[in-house]
Write a protein that holds these residues in place. Structure first.
Motif, PDB file in Angstrom:
ATOM      1  N   ALA A 196       0.828  -1.205   0.000  1.00  0.00           N
ATOM      2  CA  ALA A 196       0.000   0.000   0.000  1.00  0.00           C
ATOM      3  C   ALA A 196       0.861   1.253   0.000  1.00  0.00           C
ATOM      4  CB  ALA A 196      -0.923  -0.012   1.204  1.00  0.00           C
ATOM      5  N   ARG A 295      -0.173   3.515   7.089  1.00  0.00           N
ATOM      6  CA  ARG A 295      -1.347   4.373   6.916  1.00  0.00           C
ATOM      7  C   ARG A 295      -2.405   3.724   6.036  1.00  0.00           C
ATOM      8  NH1 ARG A 295      -2.272   9.715   7.756  1.00  0.00           N
ATOM      9  NH2 ARG A 295      -3.531   9.505   5.885  1.00  0.00           N
ATOM     10  N   ALA A 296      -1.904   2.910   5.099  1.00  0.00           N
ATOM     11  CA  ALA A 296      -2.856   2.248   4.213  1.00  0.00           C
ATOM     12  C   ALA A 296      -3.720   1.284   5.005  1.00  0.00           C
ATOM     13  CB  ALA A 296      -2.098   1.503   3.120  1.00  0.00           C
ATOM     14  N   LYS A 299      -6.078   4.116   8.492  1.00  0.00           N
ATOM     15  CA  LYS A 299      -6.141   5.424   7.847  1.00  0.00           C
ATOM     16  C   LYS A 299      -6.186   6.561   8.844  1.00  0.00           C
ATOM     17  CE  LYS A 299      -7.450   3.630   3.613  1.00  0.00           C
ATOM     18  NZ  LYS A 299      -7.845   2.246   3.981  1.00  0.00           N
TER      19      LYS A 299
ATOM     20  N   TYR B  89      -6.216   8.406  -0.964  1.00  0.00           N
ATOM     21  CA  TYR B  89      -7.052   7.261  -0.578  1.00  0.00           C
ATOM     22  C   TYR B  89      -8.505   7.664  -0.674  1.00  0.00           C
ATOM     23  CZ  TYR B  89      -2.633   5.947   1.567  1.00  0.00           C
ATOM     24  OH  TYR B  89      -1.329   5.668   1.797  1.00  0.00           O
ATOM     25  N   GLU B  93     -13.855   5.851   4.694  1.00  0.00           N
ATOM     26  CA  GLU B  93     -13.467   6.245   6.048  1.00  0.00           C
ATOM     27  C   GLU B  93     -13.010   7.712   6.090  1.00  0.00           C
ATOM     28  OE1 GLU B  93     -13.815   5.009   8.884  1.00  0.00           O
ATOM     29  OE2 GLU B  93     -12.436   6.231  10.089  1.00  0.00           O
ATOM     30  N   ASN B  94     -12.111   8.059   5.170  1.00  0.00           N
ATOM     31  CA  ASN B  94     -11.631   9.432   5.148  1.00  0.00           C
ATOM     32  C   ASN B  94     -12.740  10.405   4.738  1.00  0.00           C
ATOM     33  OD1 ASN B  94      -9.017   9.666   6.119  1.00  0.00           O
ATOM     34  ND2 ASN B  94      -8.151   8.796   4.234  1.00  0.00           N
TER      35      ASN B  94
END
Lengths: 434, 126
Positions: A196, A295-296, A299, B89, B93-94
Protein backbone atom coordinates in the motif's frame (compact mmCIF):
# COMPACT_ATOMS: atom_id res chain seq x y z
CA UNK A 1 64.13 -97.39 18.89
CA UNK A 2 65.39 -96.07 15.56
CA UNK A 3 61.83 -96.23 14.25
CA UNK A 4 61.04 -93.00 16.08
CA UNK A 5 63.27 -90.90 13.81
CA UNK A 6 61.70 -92.24 10.67
CA UNK A 7 58.28 -92.04 12.26
CA UNK A 8 58.96 -88.41 13.21
CA UNK A 9 60.12 -87.63 9.66
CA UNK A 10 57.07 -89.39 8.21
CA UNK A 11 54.58 -87.67 10.50
CA UNK A 12 56.25 -84.31 9.95
CA UNK A 13 55.84 -84.64 6.20
CA UNK A 14 52.21 -85.76 6.53
CA UNK A 15 51.42 -82.97 8.91
CA UNK A 16 52.90 -80.31 6.68
CA UNK A 17 51.03 -81.89 3.81
CA UNK A 18 47.83 -81.58 5.81
CA UNK A 19 48.57 -77.96 6.70
CA UNK A 20 49.10 -77.15 3.06
CA UNK A 21 45.76 -78.54 2.07
CA UNK A 22 43.34 -75.83 0.87
CA UNK A 23 46.23 -73.41 0.28
CA UNK A 24 47.76 -72.48 -3.05
CA UNK A 25 50.95 -74.23 -1.91
CA UNK A 26 49.29 -77.65 -1.91
CA UNK A 27 49.52 -78.15 -5.65
CA UNK A 28 53.19 -77.25 -5.63
CA UNK A 29 54.28 -79.56 -2.80
CA UNK A 30 51.68 -82.29 -2.56
CA UNK A 31 53.39 -84.72 -4.98
CA UNK A 32 56.80 -84.21 -3.42
CA UNK A 33 55.36 -84.84 0.05
CA UNK A 34 53.86 -88.13 -1.07
CA UNK A 35 57.11 -89.22 -2.66
CA UNK A 36 59.08 -88.09 0.40
CA UNK A 37 56.87 -89.97 2.85
CA UNK A 38 57.10 -93.09 0.72
CA UNK A 39 60.87 -92.72 0.50
CA UNK A 40 61.08 -92.41 4.30
CA UNK A 41 59.11 -95.63 4.78
CA UNK A 42 61.19 -97.52 2.20
CA UNK A 43 64.41 -96.07 3.57
CA UNK A 44 63.47 -97.23 7.07
CA UNK A 45 62.69 -100.73 5.86
CA UNK A 46 65.96 -100.97 3.97
CA UNK A 47 68.06 -99.51 6.78
CA UNK A 48 66.35 -101.65 9.44
CA UNK A 49 67.01 -104.86 7.55
CA UNK A 50 70.53 -104.19 6.33
CA UNK A 51 72.33 -102.00 8.85
CA UNK A 52 73.44 -102.17 12.50
CA UNK A 53 71.87 -100.24 15.37
CA UNK A 54 74.38 -97.40 15.49
CA UNK A 55 73.99 -96.77 11.76
CA UNK A 56 70.19 -96.99 12.05
CA UNK A 57 70.24 -94.27 14.66
CA UNK A 58 72.64 -92.02 12.81
CA UNK A 59 70.79 -92.39 9.50
CA UNK A 60 67.40 -91.84 11.20
CA UNK A 61 68.75 -88.63 12.77
CA UNK A 62 70.32 -87.63 9.45
CA UNK A 63 67.01 -88.09 7.59
CA UNK A 64 65.27 -85.91 10.16
CA UNK A 65 67.98 -83.24 10.10
CA UNK A 66 68.05 -83.41 6.29
CA UNK A 67 64.33 -82.73 6.04
CA UNK A 68 64.60 -79.89 8.56
CA UNK A 69 67.58 -78.41 6.70
CA UNK A 70 65.77 -78.62 3.42
CA UNK A 71 62.63 -77.06 4.86
CA UNK A 72 64.59 -74.32 6.53
CA UNK A 73 65.86 -73.09 3.19
CA UNK A 74 62.45 -73.04 1.51
CA UNK A 75 60.50 -69.81 1.83
CA UNK A 76 57.15 -71.69 1.75
CA UNK A 77 57.83 -73.44 5.06
CA UNK A 78 58.67 -70.33 7.04
CA UNK A 79 55.34 -70.19 8.88
CA UNK A 80 55.81 -73.82 10.05
CA UNK A 81 59.40 -73.43 11.21
CA UNK A 82 58.40 -74.18 14.80
CA UNK A 83 57.28 -77.66 13.74
CA UNK A 84 60.71 -78.40 12.37
CA UNK A 85 62.67 -76.91 15.21
CA UNK A 86 61.02 -79.19 17.79
CA UNK A 87 62.56 -82.21 16.05
CA UNK A 88 66.08 -81.04 17.01
CA UNK A 89 66.16 -82.83 20.42
CA UNK A 90 65.05 -86.11 18.81
CA UNK A 91 67.69 -85.75 16.09
CA UNK A 92 70.29 -84.90 18.74
CA UNK A 93 69.36 -88.00 20.78
CA UNK A 94 69.66 -90.07 17.57
CA UNK A 95 73.14 -88.72 16.83
CA UNK A 96 74.32 -89.29 20.42
CA UNK A 97 72.82 -92.78 20.49
CA UNK A 98 74.39 -93.67 17.15
CA UNK A 99 77.83 -92.35 18.10
CA UNK A 100 77.73 -94.02 21.51
CA UNK A 101 76.69 -97.34 19.97
CA UNK A 102 79.51 -97.11 17.47
CA UNK A 103 82.28 -95.87 19.79
CA UNK A 104 81.31 -97.65 23.04
CA UNK A 105 79.23 -100.65 22.02
CA UNK A 106 79.41 -102.30 25.46
CA UNK A 107 78.38 -99.20 27.29
CA UNK A 108 75.47 -98.81 24.92
CA UNK A 109 74.43 -102.42 25.30
CA UNK A 110 74.45 -102.09 29.10
CA UNK A 111 72.57 -98.85 29.15
CA UNK A 112 70.47 -98.95 26.01
CA UNK A 113 67.31 -98.76 28.13
CA UNK A 114 68.23 -95.17 29.03
CA UNK A 115 68.89 -94.28 25.46
CA UNK A 116 65.50 -95.68 24.52
CA UNK A 117 63.87 -93.61 27.22
CA UNK A 118 65.68 -90.50 25.98
CA UNK A 119 64.54 -91.22 22.41
CA UNK A 120 60.97 -91.84 23.50
CA UNK A 121 61.03 -88.71 25.68
CA UNK A 122 62.34 -86.55 22.81
CA UNK A 123 59.66 -88.03 20.54
CA UNK A 124 56.91 -87.44 23.07
CA UNK A 125 58.13 -83.93 23.74
CA UNK A 126 58.15 -83.23 20.01
CA UNK A 127 54.65 -84.58 19.71
CA UNK A 128 53.49 -82.52 22.66
CA UNK A 129 54.97 -79.41 21.11
CA UNK A 130 53.20 -80.13 17.86
CA UNK A 131 49.93 -80.62 19.66
CA UNK A 132 50.47 -77.39 21.59
CA UNK A 133 51.33 -75.43 18.50
CA UNK A 134 48.33 -76.91 16.77
CA UNK A 135 46.12 -75.76 19.62
CA UNK A 136 47.72 -72.36 19.38
CA UNK A 137 47.04 -72.35 15.68
CA UNK A 138 43.42 -73.22 16.29
CA UNK A 139 43.20 -70.45 18.82
CA UNK A 140 44.73 -68.10 16.32
CA UNK A 141 42.28 -69.32 13.78
CA UNK A 142 39.43 -68.72 16.22
CA UNK A 143 40.83 -65.30 16.94
CA UNK A 144 41.02 -64.55 13.26
CA UNK A 145 37.41 -65.72 12.84
CA UNK A 146 36.45 -63.45 15.70
CA UNK A 147 38.45 -60.70 14.09
CA UNK A 148 36.59 -61.17 10.87
CA UNK A 149 33.32 -61.08 12.76
CA UNK A 150 34.42 -57.92 14.54
CA UNK A 151 35.51 -56.38 11.28
CA UNK A 152 32.15 -57.21 9.83
CA UNK A 153 30.48 -55.63 12.85
CA UNK A 154 32.66 -52.57 12.56
CA UNK A 155 31.87 -52.32 8.87
CA UNK A 156 28.16 -52.60 9.68
CA UNK A 157 28.42 -49.93 12.34
CA UNK A 158 30.47 -47.73 10.05
CA UNK A 159 27.87 -48.07 7.36
CA UNK A 160 25.18 -47.24 9.89
CA UNK A 161 27.06 -44.17 11.10
CA UNK A 162 27.81 -43.08 7.55
CA UNK A 163 24.13 -43.40 6.78
CA UNK A 164 23.25 -41.37 9.85
CA UNK A 165 25.83 -38.78 8.88
CA UNK A 166 24.35 -38.56 5.42
CA UNK A 167 20.88 -38.22 6.87
CA UNK A 168 22.10 -35.47 9.16
CA UNK A 169 23.78 -33.70 6.29
CA UNK A 170 20.58 -33.97 4.32
CA UNK A 171 18.60 -32.56 7.24
CA UNK A 172 21.11 -29.76 7.60
CA UNK A 173 20.75 -29.00 3.92
CA UNK A 174 16.98 -29.00 4.33
CA UNK A 175 17.29 -26.65 7.27
CA UNK A 176 19.50 -24.34 5.26
CA UNK A 177 16.99 -24.35 2.44
CA UNK A 178 14.19 -23.68 4.90
CA UNK A 179 16.17 -20.84 6.41
CA UNK A 180 16.71 -19.34 2.98
CA UNK A 181 13.01 -19.72 2.30
CA UNK A 182 12.16 -18.12 5.63
CA UNK A 183 14.41 -15.20 4.88
CA UNK A 184 12.78 -14.85 1.50
CA UNK A 185 9.29 -15.10 2.96
CA UNK A 186 10.18 -12.56 5.62
CA UNK A 187 11.24 -10.27 2.80
CA UNK A 188 8.02 -10.97 0.97
CA UNK A 189 5.98 -10.44 4.13
CA UNK A 190 7.58 -7.06 4.68
CA UNK A 191 7.04 -6.32 1.01
CA UNK A 192 3.40 -7.23 1.41
CA UNK A 193 3.11 -4.78 4.25
CA UNK A 194 4.69 -2.25 1.98
CA UNK A 195 2.41 -2.73 -0.98
CA UNK A 196 0.00 0.00 0.00
CA UNK A 197 2.85 2.34 0.85
CA UNK A 198 4.45 1.63 -2.48
CA UNK A 199 1.17 2.15 -4.30
CA UNK A 200 0.81 5.54 -2.65
CA UNK A 201 4.40 6.42 -3.35
CA UNK A 202 4.01 5.53 -7.00
CA UNK A 203 0.57 7.08 -7.33
CA UNK A 204 1.84 10.51 -6.36
CA UNK A 205 4.53 10.84 -9.04
CA UNK A 206 2.21 9.26 -11.58
CA UNK A 207 -0.42 11.88 -10.80
CA UNK A 208 2.16 14.54 -11.42
CA UNK A 209 3.22 12.95 -14.69
CA UNK A 210 -0.40 12.88 -15.85
CA UNK A 211 -1.23 16.35 -14.57
CA UNK A 212 1.84 18.01 -16.01
CA UNK A 213 1.30 16.35 -19.39
CA UNK A 214 -2.34 17.47 -19.46
CA UNK A 215 -1.53 21.00 -18.45
CA UNK A 216 1.25 21.14 -21.02
CA UNK A 217 -1.14 20.18 -23.77
CA UNK A 218 -3.46 22.97 -22.63
CA UNK A 219 -0.52 25.35 -22.50
CA UNK A 220 0.36 24.56 -26.09
CA UNK A 221 -3.18 25.47 -27.15
CA UNK A 222 -2.84 28.71 -25.24
CA UNK A 223 0.56 29.35 -26.76
CA UNK A 224 -0.88 28.93 -30.23
CA UNK A 225 -3.64 31.38 -29.35
CA UNK A 226 -1.11 33.92 -28.10
CA UNK A 227 0.99 33.45 -31.22
CA UNK A 228 -1.96 34.03 -33.51
CA UNK A 229 -2.76 37.14 -31.48
CA UNK A 230 0.84 38.18 -31.99
CA UNK A 231 1.75 38.23 -28.28
CA UNK A 232 5.22 36.77 -28.64
CA UNK A 233 6.25 37.59 -25.08
CA UNK A 234 3.36 35.69 -23.56
CA UNK A 235 3.95 32.77 -25.95
CA UNK A 236 7.57 32.66 -24.84
CA UNK A 237 6.54 32.64 -21.20
CA UNK A 238 4.21 29.73 -21.88
CA UNK A 239 6.97 27.88 -23.73
CA UNK A 240 9.16 28.33 -20.65
CA UNK A 241 6.43 26.80 -18.49
CA UNK A 242 6.08 23.87 -20.86
CA UNK A 243 9.80 23.25 -20.74
CA UNK A 244 9.67 23.33 -16.98
CA UNK A 245 6.77 20.90 -17.00
CA UNK A 246 8.66 18.46 -19.17
CA UNK A 247 11.43 18.51 -16.62
CA UNK A 248 8.91 17.86 -13.89
CA UNK A 249 7.40 14.96 -15.82
CA UNK A 250 10.86 13.51 -16.15
CA UNK A 251 11.59 14.07 -12.47
CA UNK A 252 8.42 12.35 -11.30
CA UNK A 253 8.87 9.55 -13.81
CA UNK A 254 12.27 8.89 -12.34
CA UNK A 255 10.84 9.03 -8.87
CA UNK A 256 8.36 6.27 -9.71
CA UNK A 257 11.13 4.38 -11.44
CA UNK A 258 13.29 4.55 -8.34
CA UNK A 259 10.48 3.24 -6.16
CA UNK A 260 9.79 0.30 -8.44
CA UNK A 261 13.50 -0.48 -8.62
CA UNK A 262 13.77 -0.29 -4.86
CA UNK A 263 10.83 -2.64 -4.52
CA UNK A 264 12.37 -5.11 -6.93
CA UNK A 265 15.66 -4.86 -5.14
CA UNK A 266 13.95 -5.52 -1.87
CA UNK A 267 12.17 -8.60 -3.11
CA UNK A 268 15.10 -10.06 -4.98
CA UNK A 269 17.34 -12.57 -3.26
CA UNK A 270 20.24 -10.59 -1.95
CA UNK A 271 23.17 -10.41 -4.32
CA UNK A 272 25.50 -9.74 -1.38
CA UNK A 273 27.45 -7.34 -3.51
CA UNK A 274 28.59 -4.36 -1.52
CA UNK A 275 28.53 -1.04 -3.25
CA UNK A 276 28.79 2.54 -2.11
CA UNK A 277 25.35 3.71 -1.08
CA UNK A 278 23.78 6.93 0.13
CA UNK A 279 22.34 6.09 3.51
CA UNK A 280 20.22 9.26 3.67
CA UNK A 281 18.44 8.40 0.45
CA UNK A 282 17.90 4.84 1.56
CA UNK A 283 16.55 5.92 4.96
CA UNK A 284 14.24 8.52 3.44
CA UNK A 285 12.86 6.10 0.88
CA UNK A 286 12.10 3.34 3.35
CA UNK A 287 10.76 5.72 5.97
CA UNK A 288 8.13 6.91 3.52
CA UNK A 289 7.33 3.39 2.41
CA UNK A 290 6.91 2.18 5.97
CA UNK A 291 4.79 5.18 6.91
CA UNK A 292 2.45 4.94 3.96
CA UNK A 293 2.31 1.18 4.34
CA UNK A 294 0.98 1.54 7.85
CA UNK A 295 -1.35 4.37 6.92
CA UNK A 296 -2.86 2.25 4.21
CA UNK A 297 -3.91 -0.22 6.88
CA UNK A 298 -4.87 2.29 9.52
CA UNK A 299 -6.14 5.42 7.85
CA UNK A 300 -6.67 7.33 11.05
CA UNK A 301 -3.02 6.86 11.93
CA UNK A 302 -0.77 9.85 11.61
CA UNK A 303 2.69 10.38 12.93
CA UNK A 304 5.20 13.13 12.96
CA UNK A 305 8.30 12.17 11.02
CA UNK A 306 11.44 13.95 12.06
CA UNK A 307 14.55 13.49 9.99
CA UNK A 308 17.98 14.84 10.74
CA UNK A 309 20.08 13.71 7.83
CA UNK A 310 23.70 14.78 8.12
CA UNK A 311 24.82 16.54 4.97
CA UNK A 312 27.91 15.47 3.06
CA UNK A 313 27.80 12.04 4.63
CA UNK A 314 30.35 9.77 2.95
CA UNK A 315 28.94 6.79 1.12
CA UNK A 316 29.46 3.50 2.90
CA UNK A 317 30.14 0.13 1.33
CA UNK A 318 27.02 -1.95 1.88
CA UNK A 319 24.50 -4.25 0.29
CA UNK A 320 21.83 -1.59 -0.21
CA UNK A 321 18.81 -3.86 -0.28
CA UNK A 322 19.95 -5.58 2.90
CA UNK A 323 20.52 -2.34 4.80
CA UNK A 324 17.23 -1.16 3.33
CA UNK A 325 15.55 -4.17 4.89
CA UNK A 326 17.14 -3.40 8.24
CA UNK A 327 15.89 0.19 8.09
CA UNK A 328 12.47 -0.88 6.90
CA UNK A 329 12.24 -3.32 9.76
CA UNK A 330 13.23 -0.68 12.31
CA UNK A 331 10.76 1.83 10.85
CA UNK A 332 7.97 -0.73 10.79
CA UNK A 333 8.69 -1.58 14.41
CA UNK A 334 8.78 2.08 15.37
CA UNK A 335 5.47 2.82 13.66
CA UNK A 336 3.95 -0.29 15.18
CA UNK A 337 5.07 0.86 18.64
CA UNK A 338 3.69 4.38 18.32
CA UNK A 339 0.49 3.08 16.79
CA UNK A 340 -0.04 0.73 19.72
CA UNK A 341 0.67 3.48 22.17
CA UNK A 342 -1.72 5.80 20.39
CA UNK A 343 -4.42 3.17 20.59
CA UNK A 344 -3.86 2.97 24.35
CA UNK A 345 -3.11 6.61 25.17
CA UNK A 346 -5.66 8.29 22.91
CA UNK A 347 -5.75 11.78 21.44
CA UNK A 348 -3.29 13.53 23.71
CA UNK A 349 -0.44 11.39 22.42
CA UNK A 350 1.55 12.66 19.48
CA UNK A 351 3.24 9.74 17.70
CA UNK A 352 6.73 10.66 16.61
CA UNK A 353 9.31 8.69 14.69
CA UNK A 354 12.72 10.21 14.30
CA UNK A 355 15.57 9.24 12.02
CA UNK A 356 19.02 10.74 12.41
CA UNK A 357 22.12 10.03 10.42
CA UNK A 358 25.59 11.18 11.33
CA UNK A 359 29.24 10.42 10.94
CA UNK A 360 30.85 9.16 14.14
CA UNK A 361 34.56 8.71 13.54
CA UNK A 362 34.86 6.05 10.86
CA UNK A 363 31.28 4.87 11.22
CA UNK A 364 28.03 6.07 9.79
CA UNK A 365 25.45 6.08 12.50
CA UNK A 366 21.74 5.77 11.94
CA UNK A 367 19.41 6.33 14.87
CA UNK A 368 15.77 5.33 14.69
CA UNK A 369 13.84 6.71 17.62
CA UNK A 370 10.19 6.48 18.53
CA UNK A 371 8.03 7.53 21.45
CA UNK A 372 5.98 4.35 21.33
CA UNK A 373 5.33 1.57 23.78
CA UNK A 374 8.97 0.73 24.42
CA UNK A 375 10.43 -2.67 25.14
CA UNK A 376 9.83 -4.21 28.58
CA UNK A 377 13.06 -5.14 30.38
CA UNK A 378 12.26 -8.82 30.57
CA UNK A 379 12.17 -9.27 26.80
CA UNK A 380 14.98 -6.88 25.87
CA UNK A 381 17.43 -9.78 25.70
CA UNK A 382 15.21 -11.77 23.41
CA UNK A 383 14.32 -9.29 20.71
CA UNK A 384 17.21 -10.28 18.44
CA UNK A 385 16.37 -13.98 18.70
CA UNK A 386 14.89 -15.63 15.63
CA UNK A 387 11.14 -16.14 15.80
CA UNK A 388 10.71 -13.97 18.86
CA UNK A 389 7.82 -11.63 18.34
CA UNK A 390 5.39 -9.73 20.51
CA UNK A 391 2.92 -9.42 17.69
CA UNK A 392 -0.17 -11.62 17.61
CA UNK A 393 0.20 -14.90 15.73
CA UNK A 394 0.29 -14.43 12.01
CA UNK A 395 1.22 -10.77 12.19
CA UNK A 396 4.95 -11.02 12.59
CA UNK A 397 7.49 -13.61 11.57
CA UNK A 398 9.79 -12.85 14.48
CA UNK A 399 12.64 -12.74 12.02
CA UNK A 400 12.88 -9.01 11.41
CA UNK A 401 15.36 -8.04 14.10
CA UNK A 402 17.24 -11.31 14.01
CA UNK A 403 17.85 -10.86 10.29
CA UNK A 404 18.71 -7.22 10.88
CA UNK A 405 21.26 -8.29 13.43
CA UNK A 406 22.80 -10.76 10.98
CA UNK A 407 22.91 -8.18 8.23
CA UNK A 408 24.42 -5.40 10.31
CA UNK A 409 26.75 -7.32 12.60
CA UNK A 410 27.76 -10.35 10.59
CA UNK A 411 27.62 -9.09 7.02
CA UNK A 412 28.64 -5.45 7.54
CA UNK A 413 30.83 -5.61 10.65
CA UNK A 414 28.56 -3.05 12.19
CA UNK A 415 26.74 -2.71 15.50
CA UNK A 416 23.16 -2.50 16.69
CA UNK A 417 22.49 -0.91 20.08
CA UNK A 418 19.10 -0.73 21.68
CA UNK A 419 17.93 1.68 24.31
CA UNK A 420 14.40 1.52 25.50
CA UNK A 421 12.18 2.53 28.34
CA UNK A 422 9.04 0.57 28.87
CA UNK A 423 6.11 2.80 27.97
CA UNK A 424 8.25 5.70 26.77
CA UNK A 425 9.86 4.62 23.54
CA UNK A 426 12.80 2.91 21.95
CA UNK A 427 15.98 3.92 20.22
CA UNK A 428 17.89 1.71 17.81
CA UNK A 429 21.38 2.82 16.93
CA UNK A 430 23.09 1.22 13.97
CA UNK A 431 26.63 1.93 13.02
CA UNK A 432 28.28 0.78 9.83
CA UNK A 433 31.94 1.29 9.01
CA UNK A 434 32.54 3.70 6.12
CA UNK B 1 -11.29 34.60 -4.47
CA UNK B 2 -8.25 33.60 -2.51
CA UNK B 3 -7.56 29.89 -2.22
CA UNK B 4 -5.04 28.26 0.08
CA UNK B 5 -3.72 24.92 -1.18
CA UNK B 6 -2.18 22.69 1.46
CA UNK B 7 -0.06 19.81 0.20
CA UNK B 8 3.34 18.45 1.20
CA UNK B 9 4.26 18.00 -2.46
CA UNK B 10 5.91 21.22 -3.65
CA UNK B 11 5.15 20.51 -7.31
CA UNK B 12 1.47 21.00 -6.61
CA UNK B 13 2.21 24.72 -6.76
CA UNK B 14 3.34 25.09 -10.40
CA UNK B 15 0.62 22.67 -11.35
CA UNK B 16 -2.12 24.85 -9.87
CA UNK B 17 -0.54 28.02 -11.21
CA UNK B 18 -0.53 26.62 -14.73
CA UNK B 19 -3.90 24.93 -14.56
CA UNK B 20 -5.46 28.18 -13.41
CA UNK B 21 -3.26 30.36 -15.59
CA UNK B 22 -6.15 32.22 -17.19
CA UNK B 23 -8.20 32.47 -14.05
CA UNK B 24 -5.23 33.90 -12.19
CA UNK B 25 -4.48 36.30 -15.04
CA UNK B 26 -8.11 37.37 -15.08
CA UNK B 27 -7.99 37.77 -11.29
CA UNK B 28 -10.79 35.27 -10.92
CA UNK B 29 -8.79 33.19 -8.43
CA UNK B 30 -5.71 33.82 -6.37
CA UNK B 31 -3.63 30.97 -4.95
CA UNK B 32 -1.39 30.64 -1.95
CA UNK B 33 0.34 27.49 -0.82
CA UNK B 34 1.31 25.76 2.38
CA UNK B 35 3.48 22.63 2.59
CA UNK B 36 2.02 21.27 5.82
CA UNK B 37 -0.88 21.57 8.21
CA UNK B 38 1.32 23.56 10.57
CA UNK B 39 2.31 25.87 7.72
CA UNK B 40 -1.32 26.37 6.85
CA UNK B 41 -2.27 27.26 10.43
CA UNK B 42 0.55 29.80 10.57
CA UNK B 43 -0.64 31.29 7.32
CA UNK B 44 -4.22 31.45 8.53
CA UNK B 45 -3.09 33.00 11.76
CA UNK B 46 -1.96 36.05 9.76
CA UNK B 47 -4.33 36.09 6.84
CA UNK B 48 -7.42 34.13 7.68
CA UNK B 49 -9.67 36.97 6.70
CA UNK B 50 -8.30 36.94 3.14
CA UNK B 51 -8.76 33.26 2.54
CA UNK B 52 -12.08 32.16 1.24
CA UNK B 53 -11.39 28.55 0.46
CA UNK B 54 -8.90 25.98 1.67
CA UNK B 55 -7.97 22.95 -0.40
CA UNK B 56 -6.11 20.47 1.71
CA UNK B 57 -4.51 17.10 1.17
CA UNK B 58 -5.36 14.63 3.95
CA UNK B 59 -2.34 12.42 3.80
CA UNK B 60 0.57 14.52 5.00
CA UNK B 61 3.34 13.80 7.45
CA UNK B 62 2.96 15.61 10.76
CA UNK B 63 -0.42 17.27 11.08
CA UNK B 64 -2.83 15.46 8.81
CA UNK B 65 -5.39 17.23 6.68
CA UNK B 66 -8.18 15.97 8.92
CA UNK B 67 -6.52 17.45 11.96
CA UNK B 68 -6.03 20.73 10.11
CA UNK B 69 -9.70 20.69 9.22
CA UNK B 70 -10.69 20.24 12.86
CA UNK B 71 -8.38 23.04 13.93
CA UNK B 72 -9.75 25.37 11.28
CA UNK B 73 -13.32 24.61 12.27
CA UNK B 74 -12.41 25.11 15.88
CA UNK B 75 -10.33 28.28 15.59
CA UNK B 76 -11.67 30.16 12.58
CA UNK B 77 -15.36 30.59 12.86
CA UNK B 78 -15.94 34.11 11.67
CA UNK B 79 -16.52 33.78 8.79
CA UNK B 80 -16.05 30.03 8.40
CA UNK B 81 -13.78 29.39 5.39
CA UNK B 82 -14.82 26.74 2.96
CA UNK B 83 -12.66 23.63 3.18
CA UNK B 84 -12.28 20.97 0.50
CA UNK B 85 -10.33 17.86 1.31
CA UNK B 86 -8.14 15.97 -1.18
CA UNK B 87 -6.70 12.57 -0.62
CA UNK B 88 -5.07 9.78 -2.52
CA UNK B 89 -7.05 7.26 -0.58
CA UNK B 90 -10.49 7.81 -1.99
CA UNK B 91 -12.09 5.71 0.68
CA UNK B 92 -15.24 5.92 2.72
CA UNK B 93 -13.47 6.25 6.05
CA UNK B 94 -11.63 9.43 5.15
CA UNK B 95 -14.65 10.78 3.36
CA UNK B 96 -16.85 10.20 6.38
CA UNK B 97 -14.28 11.69 8.75
CA UNK B 98 -13.82 14.73 6.52
CA UNK B 99 -17.55 15.28 6.40
CA UNK B 100 -17.93 14.72 10.15
CA UNK B 101 -15.30 17.31 10.82
CA UNK B 102 -17.10 19.82 8.67
CA UNK B 103 -15.53 19.67 5.23
CA UNK B 104 -17.54 21.37 2.52
CA UNK B 105 -16.47 18.98 -0.17
CA UNK B 106 -14.23 16.06 -0.86
CA UNK B 107 -12.00 15.38 -3.86
CA UNK B 108 -9.86 12.41 -4.72
CA UNK B 109 -6.47 12.27 -6.35
CA UNK B 110 -5.64 12.33 -9.19
CA UNK B 111 -7.37 15.69 -9.24
CA UNK B 112 -9.82 16.36 -12.00
CA UNK B 113 -9.01 20.01 -12.55
CA UNK B 114 -12.05 20.66 -14.72
CA UNK B 115 -14.28 19.34 -11.97
CA UNK B 116 -12.33 21.40 -9.44
CA UNK B 117 -12.75 24.53 -11.57
CA UNK B 118 -16.46 23.96 -11.75
CA UNK B 119 -16.72 23.48 -8.03
CA UNK B 120 -14.62 26.56 -7.36
CA UNK B 121 -16.83 28.61 -9.67
CA UNK B 122 -19.92 27.33 -7.91
CA UNK B 123 -18.40 28.34 -4.56
CA UNK B 124 -17.37 31.75 -5.83
CA UNK B 125 -20.80 32.54 -7.18
CA UNK B 126 -22.59 31.33 -4.09
Amino acid sequence: MDIFYFLAAFILIRRINKRFKFTPLYAKWHALFNVASLVVVLFYTVVRITLETWADNLIGAAVLVGIVFYADREEDFKPWRKMFIVTYPLAAVGVITGITAFVAGDFYENNHGWFDIATAAAFVWMFARWAASRKQEEELKMASIKNTELEKLVAERTAEITKQKEELEETLQELKTTQAQLIQSEKMASLGELTAGIAHEIQNPLNFVNNFSDVSAELIDEMEEELSKGDIEEAKAIAGDIKQNLEKIRHHGQRADGIVKGMLQHSRASSNVKEPADINKLADEYLRLAYHGLRAKDKSFNAELITHFAENLPTAEMVPQDIGRVLLNLFNNAFYAVQKKQAAAGDGFKPTVEVDTSLKGKNIEIVVKDNGTGIPDDIREKIMQPFFTTKPTGQGTGLGLSLSYDIVVKAHNGKIDVKSKDGEGSEFRISIPV
Amino acid sequence: MKILVVDDEADVQPLFLQRFRREIRDHEFEFDFALSGEDALNYLHDKHSEVVLILSDINMPGMSGLELLSRIRHEYDEPPPMVMMITAYGDEENHRQAMDRGANDFLTKPLDFNLLKEKLRTFSTE
